[in-house]
Enzyme design. Structure first.
Site, mmCIF file in Angstrom:
data_model
loop_
_atom_site.group_PDB
_atom_site.id
_atom_site.type_symbol
_atom_site.label_atom_id
_atom_site.label_comp_id
_atom_site.label_asym_id
_atom_site.label_seq_id
_atom_site.Cartn_x
_atom_site.Cartn_y
_atom_site.Cartn_z
ATOM 1 C CG ASP A 116 -2.062 0.954 1.183
ATOM 2 O OD1 ASP A 116 -2.196 1.597 0.202
ATOM 3 O OD2 ASP A 116 -2.732 1.443 2.203
ATOM 4 C CE1 TYR A 118 -0.773 8.559 4.035
ATOM 5 C CE2 TYR A 118 1.660 9.749 3.871
ATOM 6 C CZ TYR A 118 0.388 9.578 4.468
ATOM 7 O OH TYR A 118 -0.002 10.540 5.563
ATOM 8 C CG HIS A 123 -4.536 10.803 2.116
ATOM 9 N ND1 HIS A 123 -5.412 10.640 2.851
ATOM 10 C CD2 HIS A 123 -3.328 9.662 2.557
ATOM 11 C CE1 HIS A 123 -5.237 9.668 3.762
ATOM 12 N NE2 HIS A 123 -4.046 9.173 3.647
ATOM 13 C CD GLU A 187 -6.200 5.065 4.269
ATOM 14 O OE1 GLU A 187 -5.564 4.117 3.752
ATOM 15 O OE2 GLU A 187 -5.877 5.505 5.432
ATOM 16 C CD GLU A 189 -5.594 2.889 -0.414
ATOM 17 O OE1 GLU A 189 -4.569 2.282 -1.004
ATOM 18 O OE2 GLU A 189 -5.361 3.018 0.927
ATOM 19 C CG ASP A 221 -5.844 0.352 3.339
ATOM 20 O OD1 ASP A 221 -5.872 -0.671 4.026
ATOM 21 O OD2 ASP A 221 -4.854 1.069 3.651
ATOM 22 N NE ARG A 225 -7.972 6.680 9.247
ATOM 23 C CZ ARG A 225 -7.424 6.649 7.991
ATOM 24 N NH1 ARG A 225 -5.810 6.120 8.275
ATOM 25 N NH2 ARG A 225 -7.795 6.797 6.810
ATOM 26 C CD GLN A 228 -3.486 4.950 10.299
ATOM 27 O OE1 GLN A 228 -4.606 5.011 10.134
ATOM 28 N NE2 GLN A 228 -2.394 5.516 9.378
ATOM 29 C CE LYS A 241 -3.700 2.583 7.409
ATOM 30 N NZ LYS A 241 -4.467 3.450 6.205
ATOM 31 C CB THR A 245 -7.472 -4.784 2.302
ATOM 32 O OG1 THR A 245 -6.560 -4.392 3.292
ATOM 33 C CG2 THR A 245 -7.280 -3.546 1.101
ATOM 34 C CD GLU A 346 -7.615 12.946 3.574
ATOM 35 O OE1 GLU A 346 -7.019 13.644 2.813
ATOM 36 O OE2 GLU A 346 -8.102 11.632 3.124
HETATM 37 CA CA CA Z 1 -4.028 2.851 2.556
#
Ligand code: CA
Length: 399
Positions: A116, A118, A123, A187, A189, A221, A225, A228, A241, A245, A346
């Site tokens: 994965d 970034y 972001h 997430e 993606e 994903d 939080r 994490q 995570k 997924t 976000e």
């Molecule tokens: Ca991710």
């Protein structure tokens, strides 16, 4: 023009043709290709000699087909187009079309390694501001290499699979506690699926992207939080995570995206030689994120700072080899505006700014029973639009 009913004007028309694995009518899992709201049984087609793919289309994953390489991917795709457009093939092909609602869609690939990245500057900047307030939003390495980590391949699940709320450690003012995550997020993606492997010790050039990468999936994903934030330093994401997924059931071949490649954002400072991709192209994929059926954001994949070809070159620069079935995801796709972000972290600015979802329901992070669906469209030939397969999932209570 396709003779298939509903194909003309469909975002799953004959210029799209994503691959998946499905089962129907009590038969063994097999490879299929989507046309309109139907699935063409490619195992059945290969069994009667309508398609030649070295016997790979009767397998329960796309891996063996993906390992054949680009010349075979292109010839099989061309043959499928012929079968679905030439009326002479209709009598033989029509009995192999299965209504989508009679097909059980399965995980399309056996995931080898999962990486994965970034790669969205917006972001990474947003997360930097939320997780490390008062410090520079981007860390010093961010514009020099595509940041990534190795994820957990065994918990990649197909769209529609329920996601159990993860339990783990999170920080409180009085030290850590253990319990169900209270800041469960998404997430949105885009994932790239490797077909052709590489040799250990030899890097793969960015220019060889299309020789190795078979196609594209949408990815959610899921991210806890609170877990994490407590665990991620110094080694990066782990249990926040790895619980699940989700990927779309359909793998869109790169050939279907020929009209979607667009110049990627300029990179400053200049990147290292092995990361230079000429031309420097991203993909004009327009994502949408729905929360309990309500459209919340529209992340633009064309804004991603690092391209998939650069990610592939970086992934192998140390000599690490590729395997058939490797999946590498872009990282959360976020544009510059609040209604273009790919995570609820976000959207609600770390939970400080709740949003309204549906009929007056207030949310910061995911509640049990919530569902999230990520969709995407892309330009097709001649001004048409094609759709990627959606990725959806619903949250079940912690066990
Ligand atoms: Ca991710």
């Amino acid at each position: 023009m396709s003779w298939v009913t509903g194909a003309e004007g469909s975002p799953y028309g004959v210029t799209n043709l994503p691959y998946g694995v499905f089962r129907y009518d009590g038969r063994e899992p097999r490879v299929g290709v989507r046309i309109a709201d139907l699935v063409l049984d490619l195992a059945g087609a290969e069994a009667v000699g309508l398609v030649l793919a070295a016997g790979t289309l009767g397998r329960p994953t796309l891996n063996d087909f993906m390992a054949l390489g680009r010349p075979q991917w292109t010839s099989v795709r061309q043959r499928i187009v012929d079968l679905l457009t030439d009326p002479a093939h209709r009598p033989a092909v029509e009995p192999l079309l299965v209504p989508l609602d009679a097909a059980e869609l399965l995980l399309p690939i056996e995931v080898a390694d999962y990486v994965d990245f970034y790669s969205s500057e917006h972001h990474a900047s947003n997360v930097g501001q939320i997780f490390r307030p008062g410090q520079p939003a981007l860390l010093p390495n961010w514009k020099h290499l595509p940041i990534g980590y190795h994820g957990r391949a065994g918990t990649v699940v197909v769209s529609g699979t329920p996601v159990v709320r993860p339990t783990g450690q999170r920080a409180t003012g009085q030290g850590p506690t253990v319990g169900p995550s209270v800041r469960l997020d998404i997430e949105a993606e885009v994932g790239f699926v490797v077909g052709v492997p590489s040799v250990l010790g030899r890097r793969v050039a960015a220019a060889d992207f299309a020789d190795h990468v078979f196609g594209v999936v949408l990815v959610n994903d899921w991210s806890a939080r609170d877990i994490q934030a407590w665990e991620y330093q110094p080694l990066g994401p782990f249990l926040g995570k790895s619980f699940a997924t989700s990927i779309s059931a359909w793998v869109t071949p790169l050939d279907a995206l020929a009209d979607a490649f667009v110049p990627a954002p300029d990179q400053d400072p200049p990147v290292q030689a092995y990361l230079r991709d000429t031309p420097h192209l991203g993909l004009d994929l327009r994502l949408t994120v729905e929360w309990n059926g309500e459209r919340m954001t529209e992340p633009p994949f064309s804004t991603m700072y690092w391209t998939p070809a650069q990610q592939l070159a970086h992934l192998t620069v140390n000599g690490a080899s590729l395997r058939t079935g490797d999946l590498y995801a872009s990282g959360t796709v976020s544009g510059p505006q609040r209604d273009q972000v790919g995570s609820f972290l976000e959207l609600t600015w770390g939970g400080a700014e709740p949003v309204t979802v549906g009929a007056g329901q207030t949310r910061t992070f995911l509640e049990d029973g919530d569902s999230v669906t990520v969709r995407a469209v892309a330009p097709g030939p001649d001004g048409t639009t094609i759709a990627l397969g959606e990725v959806t999932g619903r949250i079940l209570p912690a066990r």
